[in-house]
Design a protein around this motif. Sequence first.
Motif, PDB file in Angstrom:
ATOM      1  N   PHE A  75       0.932 -14.952  -9.878  1.00 21.97           N
ATOM      2  CA  PHE A  75      -0.023 -13.943  -9.134  1.00 21.97           C
ATOM      3  C   PHE A  75       0.405 -12.783  -8.410  1.00 21.97           C
ATOM      4  CE2 PHE A  75      -2.699 -14.288  -4.947  1.00 21.97           C
ATOM      5  CZ  PHE A  75      -3.819 -13.984  -5.608  1.00 21.97           C
ATOM      6  N   LEU A  76      -0.159 -11.770  -8.448  1.00 19.59           N
ATOM      7  CA  LEU A  76       0.070 -10.624  -7.877  1.00 19.59           C
ATOM      8  C   LEU A  76      -0.840 -10.092  -7.009  1.00 19.59           C
ATOM      9  CD1 LEU A  76       2.409  -8.241  -7.699  1.00 19.59           C
ATOM     10  CD2 LEU A  76       0.912  -6.921  -9.532  1.00 19.59           C
ATOM     11  N   VAL A  77      -0.702  -9.884  -5.852  1.00 20.14           N
ATOM     12  CA  VAL A  77      -1.662  -9.145  -4.763  1.00 20.14           C
ATOM     13  C   VAL A  77      -1.231  -7.559  -4.840  1.00 20.14           C
ATOM     14  CG1 VAL A  77      -2.408  -9.155  -2.358  1.00 20.14           C
ATOM     15  CG2 VAL A  77      -2.025 -11.314  -3.467  1.00 20.14           C
ATOM     16  N   ALA A  78      -2.048  -6.800  -5.181  1.00 19.54           N
ATOM     17  CA  ALA A  78      -2.106  -5.322  -5.060  1.00 19.54           C
ATOM     18  C   ALA A  78      -2.899  -5.055  -3.920  1.00 19.54           C
ATOM     19  CB  ALA A  78      -2.573  -4.736  -6.422  1.00 19.54           C
ATOM     20  N   ASP A  79      -2.057  -4.793  -2.801  1.00 18.83           N
ATOM     21  CA  ASP A  79      -2.871  -4.308  -1.533  1.00 18.83           C
ATOM     22  C   ASP A  79      -3.032  -2.705  -1.564  1.00 18.83           C
ATOM     23  OD1 ASP A  79      -3.765  -4.173   1.011  1.00 18.83           O
ATOM     24  OD2 ASP A  79      -1.967  -4.499   1.922  1.00 18.83           O
ATOM     25  N   GLU A  80      -4.364  -2.224  -1.647  1.00 22.01           N
ATOM     26  CA  GLU A  80      -4.501  -0.842  -1.984  1.00 22.01           C
ATOM     27  C   GLU A  80      -3.677  -0.211  -2.296  1.00 22.01           C
ATOM     28  OE1 GLU A  80      -7.346   0.533  -0.507  1.00 22.01           O
ATOM     29  OE2 GLU A  80      -7.978  -0.938   1.237  1.00 22.01           O
ATOM     30  N   LYS A 109      -3.248  -7.492 -19.038  1.00 26.12           N
ATOM     31  CA  LYS A 109      -3.532  -7.562 -20.551  1.00 26.12           C
ATOM     32  C   LYS A 109      -2.304  -8.109 -21.303  1.00 26.12           C
ATOM     33  CE  LYS A 109      -7.719  -4.922 -21.222  1.00 26.12           C
ATOM     34  NZ  LYS A 109      -8.373  -3.821 -21.893  1.00 26.12           N
ATOM     35  N   GLN A 110      -1.151  -7.688 -21.027  1.00 30.95           N
ATOM     36  CA  GLN A 110      -0.063  -7.713 -21.833  1.00 30.95           C
ATOM     37  C   GLN A 110       0.765  -9.146 -21.231  1.00 30.95           C
ATOM     38  OE1 GLN A 110       2.679  -4.481 -21.309  1.00 30.95           O
ATOM     39  NE2 GLN A 110       1.513  -3.268 -22.706  1.00 30.95           N
ATOM     40  N   THR A 111       0.579  -9.336 -20.043  1.00 31.77           N
ATOM     41  CA  THR A 111       1.377 -10.552 -19.535  1.00 31.77           C
ATOM     42  C   THR A 111       0.523 -11.742 -19.038  1.00 31.77           C
ATOM     43  OG1 THR A 111       1.148  -9.810 -17.288  1.00 31.77           O
ATOM     44  CG2 THR A 111       3.183  -8.867 -18.500  1.00 31.77           C
ATOM     45  N   GLY A 112      -0.818 -11.576 -19.083  1.00 36.60           N
ATOM     46  CA  GLY A 112      -1.655 -12.433 -18.576  1.00 36.60           C
ATOM     47  C   GLY A 112      -1.526 -12.945 -17.010  1.00 36.60           C
ATOM     48  N   ILE A 113      -0.861 -12.213 -16.342  1.00 38.07           N
ATOM     49  CA  ILE A 113      -0.946 -12.062 -14.931  1.00 38.07           C
ATOM     50  C   ILE A 113      -2.119 -11.931 -14.052  1.00 38.07           C
ATOM     51  CG2 ILE A 113      -0.233  -9.668 -14.331  1.00 38.07           C
ATOM     52  CD1 ILE A 113       1.716 -10.766 -12.073  1.00 38.07           C
ATOM     53  N   THR A 114      -2.211 -12.899 -13.285  1.00 42.99           N
ATOM     54  CA  THR A 114      -3.545 -13.043 -12.394  1.00 42.99           C
ATOM     55  C   THR A 114      -3.319 -12.068 -11.178  1.00 42.99           C
ATOM     56  OG1 THR A 114      -3.956 -15.291 -12.943  1.00 42.99           O
ATOM     57  CG2 THR A 114      -5.217 -14.380 -11.264  1.00 42.99           C
ATOM     58  N   ILE A 115      -4.399 -10.988 -10.883  1.00 36.30           N
ATOM     59  CA  ILE A 115      -4.192  -9.990  -9.905  1.00 36.30           C
ATOM     60  C   ILE A 115      -5.250  -9.886  -8.785  1.00 36.30           C
ATOM     61  CG2 ILE A 115      -4.093  -7.586  -9.401  1.00 36.30           C
ATOM     62  CD1 ILE A 115      -2.853  -7.336 -12.345  1.00 36.30           C
ATOM     63  N   LEU A 116      -4.789 -10.062  -7.557  1.00 33.56           N
ATOM     64  CA  LEU A 116      -5.969  -9.856  -6.445  1.00 33.56           C
ATOM     65  C   LEU A 116      -5.670  -8.380  -6.151  1.00 33.56           C
ATOM     66  CD1 LEU A 116      -8.156 -10.808  -4.595  1.00 33.56           C
ATOM     67  CD2 LEU A 116      -6.348 -11.206  -2.885  1.00 33.56           C
ATOM     68  N   PHE A 117      -6.670  -7.437  -6.527  1.00 34.98           N
ATOM     69  CA  PHE A 117      -6.565  -6.024  -6.359  1.00 34.98           C
ATOM     70  C   PHE A 117      -7.408  -5.671  -5.039  1.00 34.98           C
ATOM     71  CE2 PHE A 117      -7.639  -1.651  -6.624  1.00 34.98           C
ATOM     72  CZ  PHE A 117      -6.396  -0.945  -7.273  1.00 34.98           C
ATOM     73  N   GLN A 148       0.881  -1.374   0.179  1.00 36.22           N
ATOM     74  CA  GLN A 148      -0.058  -0.014  -0.037  1.00 36.22           C
ATOM     75  C   GLN A 148       0.890   1.334  -0.074  1.00 36.22           C
ATOM     76  OE1 GLN A 148      -2.931   0.131   3.060  1.00 36.22           O
ATOM     77  NE2 GLN A 148      -3.094   2.309   3.092  1.00 36.22           N
ATOM     78  N   ASP A 149       2.004   1.408   0.892  1.00 38.64           N
ATOM     79  CA  ASP A 149       2.504   2.558   1.090  1.00 38.64           C
ATOM     80  C   ASP A 149       3.999   2.347   0.105  1.00 38.64           C
ATOM     81  OD1 ASP A 149       3.700   4.870   1.971  1.00 38.64           O
ATOM     82  OD2 ASP A 149       3.681   4.355   4.067  1.00 38.64           O
ATOM     83  N   PRO A 150       3.991   3.085  -0.828  1.00 41.86           N
ATOM     84  CA  PRO A 150       5.540   3.164  -1.372  1.00 41.86           C
ATOM     85  C   PRO A 150       6.443   3.750  -0.832  1.00 41.86           C
ATOM     86  CG  PRO A 150       4.046   4.660  -2.345  1.00 41.86           C
ATOM     87  CD  PRO A 150       3.053   4.108  -1.526  1.00 41.86           C
ATOM     88  N   TYR A 151       6.011   4.497   0.225  1.00 38.30           N
ATOM     89  CA  TYR A 151       7.256   5.287   0.819  1.00 38.30           C
ATOM     90  C   TYR A 151       7.973   4.356   2.052  1.00 38.30           C
ATOM     91  CZ  TYR A 151       5.443   9.452  -1.215  1.00 38.30           C
ATOM     92  OH  TYR A 151       5.033  10.552  -2.291  1.00 38.30           O
ATOM     93  N   SER A 152       7.306   3.300   2.387  1.00 34.73           N
ATOM     94  CA  SER A 152       8.021   2.580   3.473  1.00 34.73           C
ATOM     95  C   SER A 152       8.325   1.098   2.901  1.00 34.73           C
ATOM     96  CB  SER A 152       6.855   2.420   4.638  1.00 34.73           C
ATOM     97  OG  SER A 152       5.572   1.792   4.174  1.00 34.73           O
ATOM     98  N   SER A 153       7.543   0.664   1.745  1.00 37.15           N
ATOM     99  CA  SER A 153       7.823  -0.711   1.362  1.00 37.15           C
ATOM    100  C   SER A 153       9.317  -0.652   0.510  1.00 37.15           C
ATOM    101  CB  SER A 153       6.655  -1.110   0.247  1.00 37.15           C
ATOM    102  OG  SER A 153       6.873  -0.095  -0.980  1.00 37.15           O
ATOM    103  N   ILE A 154       9.979   0.237   0.204  1.00 37.08           N
ATOM    104  CA  ILE A 154      11.302   0.186  -0.306  1.00 37.08           C
ATOM    105  C   ILE A 154      12.027   1.321   0.347  1.00 37.08           C
ATOM    106  CG2 ILE A 154      12.487   0.463  -2.410  1.00 37.08           C
ATOM    107  CD1 ILE A 154      10.176   0.095  -4.023  1.00 37.08           C
ATOM    108  N   ASP A 155      13.400   0.859   0.690  1.00 37.67           N
ATOM    109  CA  ASP A 155      14.201   1.668   1.647  1.00 37.67           C
ATOM    110  C   ASP A 155      14.627   3.070   0.512  1.00 37.67           C
ATOM    111  OD1 ASP A 155      16.380   2.960   2.715  1.00 37.67           O
ATOM    112  OD2 ASP A 155      17.575   1.061   2.949  1.00 37.67           O
ATOM    113  N   PRO A 156      14.102   4.209   1.067  1.00 34.79           N
ATOM    114  CA  PRO A 156      14.340   5.366   0.306  1.00 34.79           C
ATOM    115  C   PRO A 156      15.748   5.698  -0.001  1.00 34.79           C
ATOM    116  CG  PRO A 156      13.991   5.831   2.451  1.00 34.79           C
ATOM    117  CD  PRO A 156      13.577   4.413   2.650  1.00 34.79           C
TER     118      PRO A 156
END
Length: 330
Positions: free
Chosen positions: A184-189, A211-219, A108-116
């Motif tokens: 499979f990709l879980v996109a959490d908020e 559409k491009q990759t056919g990846i399954t997503i849980l949004f 959810q939070d791109p500011y805390s999920s990756i070391d700045p």
Amino acid sequence: MSHAGYIDPNVLIQTEGLKVYFVRGGFLAEKQITKAVDGVSIKINKGEVMALVGESGSGKTTLGRAMIGLQKPTEGKIIYNRDSSPVVITPKTKIIKHIRRELQMVYQDPYSSIDPYMKVYDALSMPLKYSKIKDKEYINKKIEEVLNMVGLPLDLVNNYVFQLSGGQRQRLSIARALSLDPKFLVADEPVTMLDASLKGEIVDLLKKINKQTGITILFITHELPIAKIVANRISVMYKGKIVESGRAQTVLKDPLHPYTKVLLEAYPKINPESKDTIKTINVKESKIDTSKIQGCPFYDRCPFATQKCLEKMPDIKSMSSDHEVACWLY
């Protein structure tokens, strides 16, 4: 690792009676059990985008984390239908590394999920190196590929993460998840922390990648209007249980469960002939100890609740080929 019997070949991942309980206290303090996920059975088809919708605290994130092995289930199982053979994840399963890389998450939070203070290159190469990929040429090629997929210029690789905008950080987070070629990709908020002008861009990006990759997503989202745009199907979750599911257009056009109706009524309806108004549904004030509710978790707020709703949770009932609901009204 155990294997499943026959499952629908169109289904990529499914849960059966999945429970995730958190226990607090004990010894000197009284035990308190939080039923974050309480007997959830869902199926997500290969190549589709499913939206998991519900307010904060409904258990959406816990369910998503459990489905990719980041949260140990208390009971039940997850069946991941790989190309070679199905894999069953239970409370006793230890997920091996090559399975984990096929199940990824965008936080959810791109500011805390990756070391700045990491460089963009390092943020993208680290998952690959952790997966024992040492070929530098392959790593460089994969980084270029995923940056192109998410619409970030290649010349950002030498920038530090803190130099990126919020939208660029979330694109980087998506690129990092895609670098391992997950199924499979879980996109959490994934758009909650972004302003309105950027939300549409990220939603469109995820749809394009699907559409491009056919990846399954849980949004995962609490915003039904976004679920309507991004998803093929919607499952509505409340206090650890799935209360309604079906094709996105069907659920939003003809919601059946009172909780789904409450979620829809929370958003303004656009009427060009008059001022926008926010409709409301009469949600009763709770006067009951919720710990005594053995049935539907929405009992204490539902204006249509009966004694049966208090005593027993209804099973999911099929109302049509693409619409299910768990409610004693039907």
